[in-house]
Write an enzyme that holds these catalytic residues in place. Structure first.
Site, PDB file in Angstrom:
ATOM      1  N   LYS A 210       0.823  -1.213   0.000  1.00 50.55           N
ATOM      2  CA  LYS A 210       0.000   0.000   0.000  1.00 50.55           C
ATOM      3  C   LYS A 210       0.857   1.264   0.000  1.00 50.55           C
ATOM      4  CE  LYS A 210      -4.031  -2.086   0.652  1.00 50.55           C
ATOM      5  NZ  LYS A 210      -4.850  -2.339  -0.523  1.00 50.55           N
TER       6      LYS A 210
ATOM      7  N   PRO B 264      -3.292   0.928  10.415  1.00 50.52           N
ATOM      8  CA  PRO B 264      -3.027  -0.513  10.515  1.00 50.52           C
ATOM      9  C   PRO B 264      -4.170  -1.192  11.265  1.00 50.52           C
ATOM     10  CG  PRO B 264      -1.636   0.721  12.051  1.00 50.52           C
ATOM     11  CD  PRO B 264      -2.527   1.725  11.384  1.00 50.52           C
TER      12      PRO B 264
ATOM     13  N   THR C  44     -15.044  -8.033   3.234  1.00 50.51           N
ATOM     14  CA  THR C  44     -16.042  -7.516   2.295  1.00 50.51           C
ATOM     15  C   THR C  44     -17.020  -6.580   3.010  1.00 50.51           C
ATOM     16  OG1 THR C  44     -15.780  -9.483   0.962  1.00 50.51           O
ATOM     17  CG2 THR C  44     -17.817  -8.242   0.632  1.00 50.51           C
TER      18      THR C  44
ATOM     19  N   GLU D  36      -9.366  -4.580  -1.898  1.00 52.19           N
ATOM     20  CA  GLU D  36      -8.996  -6.005  -1.967  1.00 52.19           C
ATOM     21  C   GLU D  36      -9.709  -6.676  -0.816  1.00 52.19           C
ATOM     22  OE1 GLU D  36      -7.190  -7.247  -4.262  1.00 52.19           O
ATOM     23  OE2 GLU D  36      -5.877  -5.663  -5.016  1.00 52.19           O
TER      24      GLU D  36
ATOM     25  N   CYS E  80      -6.248 -14.272   2.529  1.00 50.59           N
ATOM     26  CA  CYS E  80      -7.369 -13.977   1.632  1.00 50.59           C
ATOM     27  C   CYS E  80      -7.469 -14.997   0.506  1.00 50.59           C
ATOM     28  CB  CYS E  80      -7.213 -12.568   1.058  1.00 50.59           C
ATOM     29  SG  CYS E  80      -5.636 -12.288   0.271  1.00 50.59           S
TER      30      CYS E  80
ATOM     31  N   GLU F 279     -16.823 -17.522   4.207  1.00 55.42           N
ATOM     32  CA  GLU F 279     -15.361 -17.497   4.230  1.00 55.42           C
ATOM     33  C   GLU F 279     -14.909 -17.831   5.640  1.00 55.42           C
ATOM     34  OE1 GLU F 279     -13.324 -13.653   4.243  1.00 55.42           O
ATOM     35  OE2 GLU F 279     -11.605 -14.508   3.207  1.00 55.42           O
TER      36      GLU F 279
ATOM     37  N   GLY G 232     -13.792  -7.535  -4.308  1.00 53.71           N
ATOM     38  CA  GLY G 232     -13.225  -6.188  -4.409  1.00 53.71           C
ATOM     39  C   GLY G 232     -13.259  -5.597  -5.790  1.00 53.71           C
TER      40      GLY G 232
ATOM     41  N   GLU H   5      -4.089  -4.633  -7.748  1.00 50.59           N
ATOM     42  CA  GLU H   5      -2.860  -3.959  -7.332  1.00 50.59           C
ATOM     43  C   GLU H   5      -1.668  -4.856  -7.583  1.00 50.59           C
ATOM     44  OE1 GLU H   5      -3.166  -4.579  -2.464  1.00 50.59           O
ATOM     45  OE2 GLU H   5      -3.269  -2.565  -3.295  1.00 50.59           O
TER      46      GLU H   5
HETATM   47  P1  NAP Z   1     -11.358  -6.088   8.514  1.00 51.28           P
HETATM   48  O1  NAP Z   1     -11.996  -6.460   9.771  1.00 51.28           O
HETATM   49  O2  NAP Z   1     -12.199  -5.644   7.383  1.00 51.28           O
HETATM   50  O3  NAP Z   1     -10.303  -4.953   8.873  1.00 51.28           O
HETATM   51  C1  NAP Z   1      -9.444  -4.406   7.905  1.00 51.28           C
HETATM   52  C2  NAP Z   1      -9.049  -2.992   8.305  1.00 51.28           C
HETATM   53  O4  NAP Z   1     -10.179  -2.136   8.241  1.00 51.28           O
HETATM   54  C3  NAP Z   1      -8.516  -2.889   9.727  1.00 51.28           C
HETATM   55  O5  NAP Z   1      -7.504  -1.921   9.762  1.00 51.28           O
HETATM   56  C4  NAP Z   1      -9.750  -2.400  10.488  1.00 51.28           C
HETATM   57  O6  NAP Z   1      -9.443  -1.734  11.685  1.00 51.28           O
HETATM   58  C5  NAP Z   1     -10.324  -1.446   9.472  1.00 51.28           C
HETATM   59  N1  NAP Z   1     -11.731  -1.134   9.661  1.00 51.28           N
HETATM   60  C6  NAP Z   1     -12.677  -1.801  10.375  1.00 51.28           C
HETATM   61  N2  NAP Z   1     -13.882  -1.180  10.262  1.00 51.28           N
HETATM   62  C7  NAP Z   1     -13.687  -0.095   9.477  1.00 51.28           C
HETATM   63  C8  NAP Z   1     -14.523   0.944   8.976  1.00 51.28           C
HETATM   64  N3  NAP Z   1     -15.832   0.988   9.267  1.00 51.28           N
HETATM   65  N4  NAP Z   1     -13.988   1.898   8.179  1.00 51.28           N
HETATM   66  C9  NAP Z   1     -12.674   1.852   7.854  1.00 51.28           C
HETATM   67  N5  NAP Z   1     -11.823   0.894   8.298  1.00 51.28           N
HETATM   68  C10 NAP Z   1     -12.324  -0.061   9.095  1.00 51.28           C
HETATM   69  O7  NAP Z   1     -10.475  -7.277   7.933  1.00 51.28           O
HETATM   70  P2  NAP Z   1      -9.380  -8.164   8.700  1.00 51.28           P
HETATM   71  O8  NAP Z   1     -10.096  -8.979   9.708  1.00 51.28           O
HETATM   72  O9  NAP Z   1      -8.229  -7.343   9.141  1.00 51.28           O
HETATM   73  O10 NAP Z   1      -8.836  -9.064   7.508  1.00 51.28           O
HETATM   74  C11 NAP Z   1      -9.468 -10.216   7.112  1.00 51.28           C
HETATM   75  C12 NAP Z   1     -10.238 -10.023   5.826  1.00 51.28           C
HETATM   76  O11 NAP Z   1      -9.435  -9.358   4.869  1.00 51.28           O
HETATM   77  C13 NAP Z   1     -10.625 -11.340   5.195  1.00 51.28           C
HETATM   78  O12 NAP Z   1     -11.924 -11.264   4.676  1.00 51.28           O
HETATM   79  C14 NAP Z   1      -9.616 -11.497   4.083  1.00 51.28           C
HETATM   80  O13 NAP Z   1     -10.040 -12.341   3.045  1.00 51.28           O
HETATM   81  C15 NAP Z   1      -9.430 -10.082   3.652  1.00 51.28           C
HETATM   82  N6  NAP Z   1      -8.148  -9.899   2.984  1.00 51.28           N
HETATM   83  C16 NAP Z   1      -8.121  -9.652   1.640  1.00 51.28           C
HETATM   84  C17 NAP Z   1      -6.919  -9.510   0.973  1.00 51.28           C
HETATM   85  C18 NAP Z   1      -6.889  -9.225  -0.501  1.00 51.28           C
HETATM   86  O14 NAP Z   1      -5.853  -8.802  -0.977  1.00 51.28           O
HETATM   87  N7  NAP Z   1      -7.964  -9.409  -1.228  1.00 51.28           N
HETATM   88  C19 NAP Z   1      -5.710  -9.617   1.682  1.00 51.28           C
HETATM   89  C20 NAP Z   1      -5.766  -9.870   3.052  1.00 51.28           C
HETATM   90  C21 NAP Z   1      -6.983 -10.001   3.688  1.00 51.28           C
HETATM   91  P3  NAP Z   1      -9.545  -2.524  13.112  1.00 51.28           P
HETATM   92  O15 NAP Z   1      -8.506  -3.576  13.061  1.00 51.28           O
HETATM   93  O16 NAP Z   1      -9.281  -1.453  14.087  1.00 51.28           O
HETATM   94  O17 NAP Z   1     -10.936  -3.083  13.187  1.00 51.28           O
END
Ligand code: NAP
Ligand code: MG
Length: 475
Positions: A158, A173, A227, A247, A281, A375, A449, A453
């Site tokens: 990023k 983060p 998502t 993503e 992911c 998932e 998504g 990238e």
């Molecule tokens: P997440 O819960 O969506 O959190 C991702 C980020 O978003 C964290 O920094 C989180 O902060 C923040 N966040 C939470 N609520 C938000 C809001 N309302 N507005 C803005 N930001 C917000 O995801 P995760 O649990 O970290 O990661 C797992 C998911 O990511 C899985 O579904 C996985 O498949 C996906 N993923 C996708 C890829 C890809 O490249 N496609 C790569 C890796 C992971 P907090 O931690 O403070 O809640």
């Protein structure tokens, strides 16, 4: 939290704890940013961008290369903190450090070759005397919102392209794994990025996310995560017309055809799911196996899964813990749901020591939720039998996700036929869909998504195109 390149507390002094998921001890606390803090970080980033954005590209490349050197000089620190913060095995963290440094190097290598266009005069009648060119300009402030699962690698994916293209950054983060992000941001400043151009806001995304993704001074948002959150950010960005790269999640299929080498198929099946305790992911979350080989394959897979060692991330283990008690409980709940829907448990199935989950294999039919849109972010292999190649394609595509996938076969053209019909951003023929290189166009379709990238795709995401016409410059 880092604002204007300096470590600061939140304006109301509130903090958030960071836990070690193996011991459940608090490792540290970080500020829980207030709205005022987030505004200030964006303001500082806006100012810092002016200096950084005007620096010649070769200077920016030199500074990011220096940052990459500092990152490697601090490898021991990351090898200690990485497993502690996320519970990932130290060997997985070591691999992540290796990919992360390659990513930074790759972007530095290709940035000077990111070209713009010139158009022939007279491309439409009346323009015979004009020269039209395009230039790429930074958006200004880039909000980088990171997931917890690859905190080091995703920081590189990023922030490095954003910075190389002349943007400043406000990094958010994931709360569970923010310490490595803060350290990396400090190294950016140490390497010579103007302090105001590097900001890190910490605190719950649910609270601070809106402040970050609705602020008119944010020029672009790049998000990797779930998502559900991606849709919320998408709504904010849509309303405020802020460009967004997202993503998101996946429920990727690995298709194993009847001509596959079974040992290789088992190896890829295990490899593509065990990394980071299954919290990846693009890991192979649905194993689609041709029914004629299913029994023989299952026998070998059960043996391989039962041989995996799960335990303390600092020991010689196949994988460590889930990132938190909540994450492990979510996996446990999902296992129960899949079994209640008729799934047959073949091995594993239990959560233990709060945050660890046994390697779990469940045989399900194609109507089970896990065969579609559930998932599971943990070490659970869901297996679905199929008869024909067309059935495999149908099952693979019955998910709303579409991130990556794989096909294992000795017949390349059969593999390509299926690969071309899978509705995903990537497909690996003869391997697990767990595959990502620095230059790969990585991303997904539908619920996985919007956008891609990697390599020049990231540079395109981080810049806006301006057309300049030199009117009348040709006689
Ligand atoms: P997440 O819960 O969506 O959190 C991702 C980020 O978003 C964290 O920094 C989180 O902060 C923040 N966040 C939470 N609520 C938000 C809001 N309302 N507005 C803005 N930001 C917000 O995801 P995760 O649990 O970290 O990661 C797992 C998911 O990511 C899985 O579904 C996985 O498949 C996906 N993923 C996708 C890829 C890809 O490249 N496609 C790569 C890796 C992971 P907090 O931690 O403070 O809640
Ligand atoms: Mg943690």
């Amino acid at each position: 939290m880092i604002i204007g390149g300096r470590k600061v507390s939140s304006s109301d002094g509130a903090v958030k704890k960071v836990f070690d998921p193996a011991t459940l001890e608090v490792i540290d606390t970080v500020p829980a940013a207030t709205e005022e803090d987030v505004k200030l970080a964006i303001q500082e980033a806006k100012e810092g961008q002016k200096e950084w954005g005007e620096m010649p590209l070769y200077e920016r490349v030199k500074i990011i290369r220096r940052f990459n050197e500092l990152f490697l000089e601090n490898k021991e620190w990351f090898l200690e903190m990485g497993p502690k913060e996320i519970g990932k095995s130290q060997s997985d963290v070591n691999d992540e450090i290796g990919s992360a440094t390659t990513i930074a190097e790759h972007f530095c290598n290709i940035a000077p070759a990111f070209k713009t266009e010139t158009f022939p005069p007279g491309d439409t009648p009346g323009t015979e005397h004009n020269l039209m060119i395009t230039v790429r300009e930074p958006y200004g402030v880039c909000a980088c919102i990171l997931p917890y699962n690859f905190p080091i690698e995703m920081f590189m994916h990023k922030t490095v392209p954003a910075l190389l293209m002349g943007n400043s950054v406000v990094i958010k983060p994931a709360s569970d794994t923010c310490l490595v992000g803060i350290k990396m941001a400090e190294l950016l400043v140490e390497a010579g990025v103007p302090p105001k151009a590097v900001n890190v806001v910490t605190g719950s995304g649910a609270t601070i996310g809106d402040w970050l993704t609705t602020n008119p001074d944010v020029g672009v948002v790049t998000f990797t995560g779930s998502t559900a959150v991606g849709k919320k950010i998408g709504a904010n960005c849509g309303e405020h017309l802020i460009p967004l790269v997202s993503e998101l999640g996946g429920n990727d299929a690995l298709v194993i055809l009847d001509d596959a080498d079974l040992d290789y198929a088992v190896e890829q099946t295990v490899y593509g799911r065990k990394m980071n305790s299954g919290q990846v992911c693009c890991s192979n979350k649905r194993i689609l196996v041709q029914n004629s080989i299913k029994e023989a394959f299952t026998e070998k897979l059960i043996k391989a899964l039962q041989a995996l060692k799960v335990g303390n991330p600092f020991d010689d283990v196949s994988y460590g813990t889930l990132v938190s008690v909540k994450a492990a409980k979510d996996v446990e709940d999902s296992i129960h749901q899949v079994l209640e829907e008729g799934g047959k448990l073949l091995t594993g199935g239990k959560r233990f020591q709060e945050t660890m989950v046994e390697p779990t294999l469940i045989d399900v039919d194609r109507e089970n939720t896990v065969a579609k849109n559930l998932e599971i972010f943990g070490p659970v292999w869901s297996m679905i039998g199929f008869d024909t190649d067309e059935d495999a394609i149908d099952i693979a595509n019955q998910s709303d996700y579409g991130l990556s996938g794989g096909v294992i076969t000795k017949d390349m053209s059969r593999g390509i036929h299926i690969a071309r019909r899978m509705d995903t951003g990537s497909v690996i023929v003869n391997g697990s869909g767990l595959y990502r290189t620095a230059g790969q166009a990585f991303g997904g379709n539908h619920d996985s998504g919007i956008g891609r990238e990697g390599g020049a795709y990231s540079f395109a995401n981080m810049t806006k195109v301006k057309t300049i016409v030199l009117s009348g410059c040709y006689k």
